[in-house]
Design an enzyme around this catalytic site. Sequence first.
Site, PDB file in Angstrom:
ATOM      1  N   GLU A  18       0.849   3.910   1.865  1.00 38.23           N
ATOM      2  CA  GLU A  18       1.373   4.512   3.069  1.00 38.23           C
ATOM      3  C   GLU A  18       2.536   3.578   3.578  1.00 38.23           C
ATOM      4  O   GLU A  18       3.716   4.351   4.032  1.00 38.23           O
ATOM      5  CB  GLU A  18       0.372   4.128   4.145  1.00 38.23           C
ATOM      6  N   CYS A  68      -1.566  -0.648   7.505  1.00 35.49           N
ATOM      7  CA  CYS A  68      -0.831   0.636   7.150  1.00 35.49           C
ATOM      8  C   CYS A  68      -0.846   1.414   8.394  1.00 35.49           C
ATOM      9  O   CYS A  68       0.191   2.062   8.810  1.00 35.49           O
ATOM     10  CB  CYS A  68      -1.370   1.445   6.154  1.00 35.49           C
ATOM     11  N   HIS A 125       0.734  -1.272  -0.111  1.00 35.15           N
ATOM     12  CA  HIS A 125      -0.065   0.234   0.008  1.00 35.15           C
ATOM     13  C   HIS A 125       0.714   1.195  -0.055  1.00 35.15           C
ATOM     14  O   HIS A 125       2.080   1.280   0.501  1.00 35.15           O
ATOM     15  CB  HIS A 125      -0.937  -0.079   1.330  1.00 35.15           C
ATOM     16  N   CYS A 141      -5.596   1.711   5.606  1.00 33.60           N
ATOM     17  CA  CYS A 141      -6.214   0.012   6.213  1.00 33.60           C
ATOM     18  C   CYS A 141      -5.489  -0.205   7.766  1.00 33.60           C
ATOM     19  O   CYS A 141      -4.620   0.651   8.171  1.00 33.60           O
ATOM     20  CB  CYS A 141      -5.927  -0.894   5.287  1.00 33.60           C
TER      21      CYS A 141
HETATM   22 ZN   LIG Z   1      -2.938  -0.046   3.755  1.00 39.14          ZN
END
Ligand SMILES: [Zn+2]
Length: 160
Positions: free
Chosen positions: A77, A104, A75, A101
Amino acid sequence: MKRNDYISWDEYFMGVSILASKRSKDPNTQVGACIVDDHNIILSTGYNGFPLGCSDDEFPWERIGEDTKYPYVVHAELNAILNSGGKDLRGSKIYVSLFPCNECAKAIIQSGIREIIYISDKHANDRGTIASKRLLKAAGVKCTRLEPKSHKIELDFDIE
Ligand SMILES: [Zn+2]
């Protein structure tokens, strides 16, 4: 007289994160992230994609079926955190277009990032997002929804 139509710091850093998202090869979801210190210096950026060496042409981008992107994709981040090259992120802020999420959120908390600035919370009812908010709240990470003054920033490459 100075210009008055300059963009705010929030618009600038969110703009950088959205620009980073344009690098994503994901056909469905493009997310970017931008980590900033308290002097308004950008420490790192990232977008969602496969790890280094894992080809965008060989790994799957599918969302459903036998072989999906989910076990492979990093992801935005987490990529921004990992791309910082070991910089001290404690006390920094992360700008991300979509609320992080839970995976992260853990990385954000552990890296010492103290504030998340986001625009969309479209997965607010997902279990992952609910867990994310629980983690972030317990860890005292501030979450701020950005409401930009302008909804579009145009970039003109035709400088002449
Ligand atoms: Zn994430």
